[in-house]
Enzyme design. Structure first.
Site, PDB file in Angstrom:
ATOM      1  N   ASP A 198       0.819  -1.208   0.000  1.00  0.00           N
ATOM      2  CA  ASP A 198       0.000   0.000   0.000  1.00  0.00           C
ATOM      3  C   ASP A 198       0.860   1.268   0.000  1.00  0.00           C
ATOM      4  O   ASP A 198       2.088   1.211   0.100  1.00  0.00           O
ATOM      5  CB  ASP A 198      -1.024  -0.003   1.139  1.00  0.00           C
ATOM      6  CG  ASP A 198      -0.391   0.076   2.527  1.00  0.00           C
ATOM      7  OD1 ASP A 198       0.613   0.791   2.682  1.00  0.00           O
ATOM      8  OD2 ASP A 198      -0.906  -0.555   3.461  1.00  0.00           O
ATOM      9  N   PHE A 199       0.205   2.394  -0.130  1.00  0.00           N
ATOM     10  CA  PHE A 199       0.851   3.693  -0.318  1.00  0.00           C
ATOM     11  C   PHE A 199       1.886   3.981   0.766  1.00  0.00           C
ATOM     12  O   PHE A 199       2.959   4.531   0.495  1.00  0.00           O
ATOM     13  CB  PHE A 199      -0.233   4.773  -0.330  1.00  0.00           C
ATOM     14  CG  PHE A 199       0.257   6.151  -0.678  1.00  0.00           C
ATOM     15  CD1 PHE A 199       0.555   6.499  -1.989  1.00  0.00           C
ATOM     16  CD2 PHE A 199       0.402   7.122   0.308  1.00  0.00           C
ATOM     17  CE1 PHE A 199       0.996   7.774  -2.317  1.00  0.00           C
ATOM     18  CE2 PHE A 199       0.837   8.396  -0.004  1.00  0.00           C
ATOM     19  CZ  PHE A 199       1.132   8.722  -1.320  1.00  0.00           C
TER      20      PHE A 199
END
Length: 335
Positions: free
Chosen positions: A113-114
């Site tokens: 994820d980011f």
């Protein structure tokens, strides 16, 4: 021809998957939809082709065996990049830094994820990517995580035994403490699946907060120490062979490297060892001070690290172990 003779060529869907266009199942659907031609004729499902055949997918020619080879690259993802090819918000993606392919496309083996950094694998083989990600392959993923909150033995036992999340029961197969003080402590933890935000959700189910998360291992693959954040390295044939065996695919049509390809690999390794860390494409989220160091190379032995943790910073590099119980000396290193 003898009835025992093997049919010539390979199945078309296998050739297309190896070219990085998708999984075999996806290629079967593409063939049934009439998107593939062989020597100018619409292909049929189960058709076999050789290097002499002209194969086109959506009107674009697919490279033959001499042009196309199985490739895998390891990328050290920074915080602040997404794992999609395009982002409506214009944020940088993990594909922005990757080398261009003459044919096919890079396929990500899982996602981060980011706000998660660390090891990402990419390959031009849809077959290899899908096997590496599929739960039936039973490949463990190891993360280094910094937790804010009190973690006791009972909590760790619950996380290893299994807790109920929104998408079913999940658990860590191993949790090993690795330094820190007070309510900011580092842990190595291992999962066998690649569910969305699984590591974060497991810890958060116990009322603690994940303030730093980095993937340090995928199966037997670790981040090489000279591959800094935002950089990638191409794996050598022997490393790819090991990865295929891990995925249960010992033979994927790998051919020997040409002299020019060998020189390119060597040149890239020399360049990585000399070059400074890659500059961010865009200012990422504010980094946590004293984060963990990069690990050792895919096939290298571990080397001793610093002694003991820094306050609020890097975890201790001694006393940690991986899922098999073997000791390890630092984030990403192995024996």
């Amino acid at each position: 021809m003898s009835q025992d003779a093997a049919p010539a060529g390979e199945k078309l869907q296998k050739v297309l998957a190896r070219a990085g266009l998708g999984s075999r199942r996806e290629m079967e659907r593409a063939i049934e939809a009439g998107r593939v031609t062989v020597n100018g004729e619409v292909a049929g499902l189960g058709e076999r082709v050789t290097d002499d055949d002209r194969v086109e997918f959506d009107g674009k020619r697919i490279a033959g065996g001499d042009e196309n080879r199985l490739r895998v690259i390891l990328y050290n993802k920074p915080i602040g990049e997404i794992c999609s090819r395009h982002d409506p918000e214009g944020r940088p993606t993990v594909y922005d830094r990757l080398p261009r392919l003459g044919s096919g496309r890079w396929i990500s083996v899982g996602r981060l994820d980011f706000n998660t950094s660390g090891l990402l694998l990419f390959t031009n083989s849809g077959e290899l990517a899908n096997k590496l990600m599929h739960p039936s392959s039973v490949i463990d993923r190891e993360y280094l995580v910094r937790i804010q909150g009190q973690v006791d033995d009972e909590m760790k036992k619950r996380l290893v035994k299994g807790v109920q999340l929104d998408d079913g029961e999940a658990r860590f197969t191993d949790i090993v403490e690795s330094g820190g003080e007070g309510s900011n402590r580092w842990f190595y933890c291992v999962v066998m699946e690649g569910r969305n935000r699984e590591v974060r959700r497991l810890w958060e189910s116990q009322g603690v907060r994940v303030s730093r998360l980095k993937r340090v291992r995928y199966g037997s693959v670790f981040i090489p120490s000279h591959v800094r954040v935002g950089q990638w390295i191409e794996m050598e044939p022997r490393e790819i062979d090991d990865l295929c065996i891990t995925a249960g695919l010992p033979k994927l049509g790998q051919r020997p490297l040409t002299q020019a390809e060998k020189e390119n690999l060597q040149r890239q390794r020399r360049k990585l060892r000399k070059a400074p860390a890659a500059a961010p494409l865009r200012a990422p989220a504010k980094p946590v001070a004293g984060g963990p160091a990069a690990g050792k190379s895919v096939a290298a032995k571990s080397t001793p690290g610093k002694k003991g943790p820094q306050k609020g910073g890097t975890p201790s590099k001694s006393g940690a172990r991986n899922a098999s119980g073997r000791s390890r000396q630092g984030p990403g290193s192995h024996k």
